[in-house]
Design an enzyme around this catalytic site. Structure first.
Site, PDB file in Angstrom:
ATOM      1  N   GLY A  31       0.799  -1.216   0.000  1.00  0.00           N
ATOM      2  CA  GLY A  31       0.000   0.000   0.000  1.00  0.00           C
ATOM      3  C   GLY A  31       0.835   1.271   0.000  1.00  0.00           C
ATOM      4  O   GLY A  31       2.023   1.249  -0.253  1.00  0.00           O
ATOM      5  N   GLU A  35       3.557   5.808  -8.341  1.00  0.00           N
ATOM      6  CA  GLU A  35       3.628   5.444  -9.769  1.00  0.00           C
ATOM      7  C   GLU A  35       4.355   4.113 -10.003  1.00  0.00           C
ATOM      8  O   GLU A  35       4.087   3.438 -10.995  1.00  0.00           O
ATOM      9  CB  GLU A  35       4.335   6.547 -10.557  1.00  0.00           C
ATOM     10  CG  GLU A  35       3.421   7.661 -11.027  1.00  0.00           C
ATOM     11  CD  GLU A  35       2.310   7.166 -11.968  1.00  0.00           C
ATOM     12  OE1 GLU A  35       2.608   6.393 -12.903  1.00  0.00           O
ATOM     13  OE2 GLU A  35       1.152   7.553 -11.759  1.00  0.00           O
ATOM     14  N   GLY A  36       5.281   3.751  -9.127  1.00  0.00           N
ATOM     15  CA  GLY A  36       5.985   2.472  -9.274  1.00  0.00           C
ATOM     16  C   GLY A  36       5.005   1.316  -9.202  1.00  0.00           C
ATOM     17  O   GLY A  36       4.992   0.425 -10.062  1.00  0.00           O
ATOM     18  N   HIS A  37       4.149   1.341  -8.164  1.00  0.00           N
ATOM     19  CA  HIS A  37       3.131   0.291  -8.040  1.00  0.00           C
ATOM     20  C   HIS A  37       2.208   0.296  -9.261  1.00  0.00           C
ATOM     21  O   HIS A  37       1.850  -0.754  -9.791  1.00  0.00           O
ATOM     22  CB  HIS A  37       2.264   0.527  -6.807  1.00  0.00           C
ATOM     23  CG  HIS A  37       2.994   0.479  -5.495  1.00  0.00           C
ATOM     24  ND1 HIS A  37       3.249   1.609  -4.754  1.00  0.00           N
ATOM     25  CD2 HIS A  37       3.496  -0.565  -4.783  1.00  0.00           C
ATOM     26  CE1 HIS A  37       3.881   1.263  -3.637  1.00  0.00           C
ATOM     27  NE2 HIS A  37       4.040  -0.042  -3.628  1.00  0.00           N
ATOM     28  N   GLY A 147       8.655  -5.374  -8.874  1.00  0.00           N
ATOM     29  CA  GLY A 147       9.517  -4.264  -9.272  1.00  0.00           C
ATOM     30  C   GLY A 147      10.990  -4.620  -9.137  1.00  0.00           C
ATOM     31  O   GLY A 147      11.399  -5.245  -8.164  1.00  0.00           O
ATOM     32  N   ASP A 150      13.156  -3.574  -5.902  1.00  0.00           N
ATOM     33  CA  ASP A 150      13.475  -4.522  -4.820  1.00  0.00           C
ATOM     34  C   ASP A 150      14.096  -5.756  -5.484  1.00  0.00           C
ATOM     35  O   ASP A 150      13.457  -6.801  -5.602  1.00  0.00           O
ATOM     36  CB  ASP A 150      12.212  -4.869  -4.038  1.00  0.00           C
ATOM     37  CG  ASP A 150      11.592  -3.629  -3.428  1.00  0.00           C
ATOM     38  OD1 ASP A 150      12.085  -3.202  -2.383  1.00  0.00           O
ATOM     39  OD2 ASP A 150      10.645  -3.060  -4.011  1.00  0.00           O
ATOM     40  N   MET A 184      11.191   5.768  -6.741  1.00  0.00           N
ATOM     41  CA  MET A 184       9.966   5.932  -5.945  1.00  0.00           C
ATOM     42  C   MET A 184       9.878   4.838  -4.892  1.00  0.00           C
ATOM     43  O   MET A 184      10.221   3.679  -5.151  1.00  0.00           O
ATOM     44  CB  MET A 184       8.745   5.902  -6.840  1.00  0.00           C
ATOM     45  CG  MET A 184       8.641   7.139  -7.694  1.00  0.00           C
ATOM     46  SD  MET A 184       7.031   7.224  -8.471  1.00  0.00           S
ATOM     47  CE  MET A 184       7.280   8.687  -9.460  1.00  0.00           C
ATOM     48  N   SER A 185       9.420   5.219  -3.706  1.00  0.00           N
ATOM     49  CA  SER A 185       9.269   4.281  -2.603  1.00  0.00           C
ATOM     50  C   SER A 185       8.258   4.850  -1.620  1.00  0.00           C
ATOM     51  O   SER A 185       8.226   6.066  -1.392  1.00  0.00           O
ATOM     52  CB  SER A 185      10.620   4.101  -1.896  1.00  0.00           C
ATOM     53  OG  SER A 185      10.443   3.474  -0.639  1.00  0.00           O
TER      54      SER A 185
HETATM   55  P1  AMP Z   1       5.802  -2.590  -1.728  1.00  0.00           P
HETATM   56  O1  AMP Z   1       4.442  -2.001  -1.580  1.00  0.00           O
HETATM   57  O2  AMP Z   1       6.912  -1.659  -1.336  1.00  0.00           O
HETATM   58  O3  AMP Z   1       5.928  -3.967  -1.114  1.00  0.00           O
HETATM   59  O4  AMP Z   1       6.015  -2.813  -3.289  1.00  0.00           O
HETATM   60  C1  AMP Z   1       5.112  -3.584  -4.053  1.00  0.00           C
HETATM   61  C2  AMP Z   1       5.700  -3.840  -5.405  1.00  0.00           C
HETATM   62  O5  AMP Z   1       5.961  -2.608  -6.059  1.00  0.00           O
HETATM   63  C3  AMP Z   1       7.039  -4.595  -5.340  1.00  0.00           C
HETATM   64  O6  AMP Z   1       7.086  -5.531  -6.401  1.00  0.00           O
HETATM   65  C4  AMP Z   1       8.040  -3.485  -5.533  1.00  0.00           C
HETATM   66  O7  AMP Z   1       9.260  -3.929  -6.082  1.00  0.00           O
HETATM   67  C5  AMP Z   1       7.305  -2.604  -6.510  1.00  0.00           C
HETATM   68  N1  AMP Z   1       7.865  -1.244  -6.495  1.00  0.00           N
HETATM   69  C6  AMP Z   1       8.077  -0.460  -5.424  1.00  0.00           C
HETATM   70  N2  AMP Z   1       8.660   0.706  -5.791  1.00  0.00           N
HETATM   71  C7  AMP Z   1       8.816   0.638  -7.143  1.00  0.00           C
HETATM   72  C8  AMP Z   1       9.360   1.524  -8.125  1.00  0.00           C
HETATM   73  N3  AMP Z   1       9.863   2.717  -7.806  1.00  0.00           N
HETATM   74  N4  AMP Z   1       9.353   1.104  -9.414  1.00  0.00           N
HETATM   75  C9  AMP Z   1       8.870  -0.099  -9.753  1.00  0.00           C
HETATM   76  N5  AMP Z   1       8.335  -0.969  -8.880  1.00  0.00           N
HETATM   77  C10 AMP Z   1       8.310  -0.611  -7.586  1.00  0.00           C
END
Ligand code: AMP
Length: 282
Positions: A31, A35-37, A147, A150, A184-185
């Site tokens: 959650g 934009e990455g998600h 992504g 990670d 993005m994070s």
């Molecule tokens: P998270 O919510 O941080 O567990 O991320 C969920 C998914 O989104 C994972 O597969 C991450 O690798 C991917 N993700 C997070 N940040 C980015 C980003 N900046 N660009 C691409 N994918 C991302």
């Protein structure tokens, strides 16, 4: 967008759509979407007839002194963003439904999670692979997107799927960055405006490694040194590691003859940031 909270309901949904010949793409998330998600979800949307996502801040992947309790949350905002994609179904369970009292089964990818982030976050990847295995059994996707941001997580899940014969295609998606280069994070929300500026040191260090690679460096230490020297320009950034390893196995290499990934983890105050870049020789 349908929102489902219980594993059995989610399994019923997936069984029903599979029976009528639909294909399911899946993007698991914690959650606080950005934009990455969304780029993962849009890619999934293209690759299957139905797009499923999950929102679960997984307690088992956080260490005792990590940011589980203060991890940023915005359920309504996340739902609104998913509807834009659009996502067809969201699985959003409560922690005690995913890990009820008495749970004692873990999925662990061994060698590949020993280094990089695994060396600094004991138990983290065991928590990740366990929850992803459970989500795969609950959502029953045909493909799942992860992504490259990670990177070790993506490779560990790819390994788990192969080792345990999950009938799921794992698709990596390139890192989405802010216009100035910061990956993005969700954790970027923790940064003060000074730290936000200092955080550019990570992508800057990867660009320094890229310059060394472009200039002909094929000893992985040269890439690491270039990145480290660049990071020294921002003393507020406390480097946890900078490493260059085989991009597929994550093992050390003596020379760059196959793709390598240069991966960085660093802290800005209490906030831990990671970034990486893959270098492939011609
Ligand atoms: P998270 O919510 O941080 O567990 O991320 C969920 C998914 O989104 C994972 O597969 C991450 O690798 C991917 N993700 C997070 N940040 C980015 C980003 N900046 N660009 C691409 N994918 C991302």
């Amino acid at each position: 967008m349908e929102i489902i909270a219980l594993p059995a309901d989610m399994q019923r949904w997936s069984e029903a759509v599979r029976r009528r010949g639909e294909t399911i793409a899946f993007v698991p998330t914690m959650g606080f979407l950005h934009e990455g998600h969304l780029s993962l979800m849009r890619e999934g949307r293209q690759r299957a007839s139905l797009m499923a996502s999950s929102l679960f801040v997984n307690p088992t992947q956080f260490g005792p002194n990590e940011d589980f309790s203060r991890y940023p949350r915005n359920f309504e905002g996340d739902c609104a963003m998913m509807r834009q994609v659009p996502v067809d179904v969201l699985f959003a369970p409560e922690p005690d439904v995913m890990f009820p009292r008495g749970s004692q089964t873990w999925v662990e990818v061994t060698e590949m999670t020993g280094g990089l982030c695994g060396a600094h976050r004991p138990g983290h990847f065991r928590g990740v692979t366990t929850v992803v295995a459970k989500l795969f059994n609950i959502v029953k996707p045909h493909i799942a997107l992860f992504g490259e941001k990670d990177y070790q997580q993506f490779r560990a899940i790819e390994r788990m799927v192969e080792d345990l014969n999950f009938d799921i295609q794992i698709v990596p998606v390139p890192t989405i960055r802010e216009p100035d280069g910061l990956a993005m994070s969700s954790r970027n929300a923790y940064l003060s405006s000074d730290q936000r500026r200092q955080a550019l040191a990570l992508s800057g260090a990867l660009r320094a490694a890229a310059a060394a690679f472009k200039a002909g460096a094929r000893d992985p230490h040269e890439l690491v040194q270039a990145a480290r020297r660049s990071l020294e320009g921002t003393p507020e950034v406390q480097v946890e590691y900078v490493e260059a390893v085989d991009a597929r196995t994550l093992e050390n290499v003596a020379r760059i003859e196959r793709p390598v990934v240069v991966a960085i983890a660093a802290r800005l105050g209490p906030t831990r940031l990671i970034d990486n870049m893959v270098f492939a020789p011609a």
